[in-house]
Write a protein that holds these residues in place. Structure first.
Motif, mmCIF file in Angstrom:
data_model
loop_
_atom_site.group_PDB
_atom_site.id
_atom_site.type_symbol
_atom_site.label_atom_id
_atom_site.label_comp_id
_atom_site.label_asym_id
_atom_site.label_seq_id
_atom_site.Cartn_x
_atom_site.Cartn_y
_atom_site.Cartn_z
ATOM 1 N N PHE A 228 0.829 -1.207 0.000
ATOM 2 C CA PHE A 228 0.000 0.000 0.000
ATOM 3 C C PHE A 228 0.866 1.260 0.000
ATOM 4 O O PHE A 228 0.623 2.193 -0.772
ATOM 5 N N TRP A 229 1.883 1.298 0.856
ATOM 6 C CA TRP A 229 2.668 2.514 1.021
ATOM 7 C C TRP A 229 3.637 2.750 -0.141
ATOM 8 O O TRP A 229 3.870 3.903 -0.530
ATOM 9 N N ASN A 230 4.200 1.689 -0.701
ATOM 10 C CA ASN A 230 5.234 1.838 -1.724
ATOM 11 C C ASN A 230 4.717 1.695 -3.147
ATOM 12 O O ASN A 230 5.409 2.116 -4.092
ATOM 13 N N VAL A 231 3.535 1.124 -3.325
ATOM 14 C CA VAL A 231 2.997 0.927 -4.667
ATOM 15 C C VAL A 231 1.736 1.751 -4.885
ATOM 16 O O VAL A 231 1.633 2.506 -5.861
ATOM 17 N N VAL A 232 0.773 1.617 -3.980
ATOM 18 C CA VAL A 232 -0.522 2.260 -4.181
ATOM 19 C C VAL A 232 -0.451 3.765 -3.957
ATOM 20 O O VAL A 232 -0.920 4.550 -4.792
ATOM 21 N N VAL A 233 0.125 4.179 -2.836
ATOM 22 C CA VAL A 233 0.139 5.607 -2.499
ATOM 23 C C VAL A 233 0.848 6.447 -3.561
ATOM 24 O O VAL A 233 0.321 7.494 -3.975
ATOM 25 N N PRO A 234 2.044 6.072 -4.058
ATOM 26 C CA PRO A 234 2.653 6.896 -5.117
ATOM 27 C C PRO A 234 1.795 6.970 -6.373
ATOM 28 O O PRO A 234 1.801 7.994 -7.066
ATOM 29 N N ALA A 235 1.057 5.892 -6.671
ATOM 30 C CA ALA A 235 0.250 5.889 -7.888
ATOM 31 C C ALA A 235 -0.990 6.768 -7.769
ATOM 32 O O ALA A 235 -1.463 7.322 -8.775
ATOM 33 N N ILE A 236 -1.525 6.893 -6.567
ATOM 34 C CA ILE A 236 -2.754 7.684 -6.388
ATOM 35 C C ILE A 236 -2.469 9.055 -5.795
ATOM 36 O O ILE A 236 -3.378 9.701 -5.268
ATOM 37 N N ARG A 237 -1.230 9.521 -5.866
ATOM 38 C CA ARG A 237 -0.901 10.838 -5.321
ATOM 39 C C ARG A 237 -1.753 11.947 -5.934
ATOM 40 O O ARG A 237 -2.217 12.850 -5.219
ATOM 41 N N PRO A 238 -2.009 11.951 -7.267
ATOM 42 C CA PRO A 238 -2.906 12.992 -7.795
ATOM 43 C C PRO A 238 -4.307 12.927 -7.205
ATOM 44 O O PRO A 238 -4.933 13.969 -6.971
#
Length: 321
Positions: A228-238
């Motif tokens: 979640f922290w290293n894959v999902v969060v960077p992808a959904i930053r916008p």
């Protein structure tokens, strides 16, 4: 040009250049209309926005430095209205309530919205039904939602009835008449209505996260939190930036729910800058002072929106590898 006259006979005809049809028509009067640029197509909308929004805002900003009552003449008073705002404890309390509702609603709606989005993104078979049910409060009128929750929070309402049925009579309260709990009742109402909108924003962001990347991270030994922290969060930053910005702006402008639930009471415990603007400008006839309050609210919204955009910006953009 070749034309077939009979089955086994052909003739060659020469067509003069002037008689040939072409798909390109000559342009009359020089350049075509569209070549002058497309900006003027939006001119009516631009003039409407300038006249209705920006001109009205600038006019209100001017009256913030006057003692105008909404009728008749007025005098320029400088910063007297602003000095009065920051010297009045009740108005300072309204500022605190505004910030409390704004940040409280942003934090809770984003946590719940992201949790719901992660839960129903891919796994549940009933995810389409759940998306509809969770989004339904968003399309309802804020006043209608507020009156429903006003019925729930009444002393003889469903909430106290439920607490009494499970043996928690000591927790029963007059929720909307209690200076401590009334602001929390408003926060619950706002969160209930806005969480679905935040969930939809995060669902749109999660749709862009490749499943293969998450599976590869799982094969490499990453746990649920690590993925979640290293894959999902960077992808959904916008999506995080959009959800927090819109939620913060909406939270700073909360008005309908307060007006329907408490009217700013009890004893001003739920007053915000938005309700103070309404009361001073339209109820008390102090249009200049109300404009000063509105200007303070505008500056607060602008400052926090810029700060939030700076905090949630994509730090990878502009870096040279």
């Amino acid at each position: 040009m070749t034309v077939t006259i009979e089955k086994d006979t052909t003739r060659t005809l020469t067509v003069p250049p002037k008689a040939r049809r072409t798909s390109q028509r000559p342009v009359r009067g020089g350049k075509p209309l569209i070549s002058y640029g497309q900006w003027w197509w939006a001119l009516p909308a631009i003039l409407l926005v300038l006249g209705v929004q920006y001109a009205a805002t600038l006019t209100g900003g001017f009256f913030a430095f006057t003692n105008w009552t909404g009728l008749g003449s007025f005098e320029i008073t400088g910063f007297d209205n602003f000095a009065k705002i920051f010297a009045d404890p009740q108005l300072l309390g309204a500022v605190w309530n505004t910030l409390f509702l704004a940040f409280g609603s942003v934090i809770i709606t984003n946590v719940l919205g992201l949790s719901f989005a992660l839960a129903i993104n891919r796994t549940l078979k009933t995810r389409y039904i759940l998306r509809t049910l969770l989004f339904m409060p968003v399309v309802l009128s804020p006043l209608a939602v507020a009156y429903v929750w006003k019925f729930i929070f009444q002393f003889n309402g469903p909430l106290n009835g439920l607490l009494g049925a499970i043996g928690l009579e000591s927790l029963q309260k007059t929720w909307l008449a209690d200076p401590t709990w009334s602001i929390w009742a408003i926060l619950i109402t706002v969160v209930w209505q806005q969480t679905g909108f935040t969930m939809v924003i995060y669902l749109a962001g999660l749709a862009s996260v490749p499943v293969e990347v998450e599976e590869a991270a799982a094969l490499d030994g990453a746990g649920v939190w690590g993925r979640f922290w290293n894959v999902v969060v960077p992808a959904i930053r916008p999506s995080i930036a959009i959800a927090t910005t819109l939620g913060l702006i909406q939270g700073l402008r909360i008005f309908d729910q307060i007006l329907a639930l408490t009217g700013g009471g009890p004893a001003g415990a739920t007053e915000t800058l938005a309700t103070e603007v309404y009361k001073n400008a339209f109820s008390l006839g102090q249009f200049g002072f109300g404009s000063a309050l509105a200007l303070v609210l505008t500056v607060i919204i602008l400052a926090f929106a810029i700060l939030q955009q700076y905090v949630t910006r994509d730090r990878e953009v502009g870096k040279v590898s």
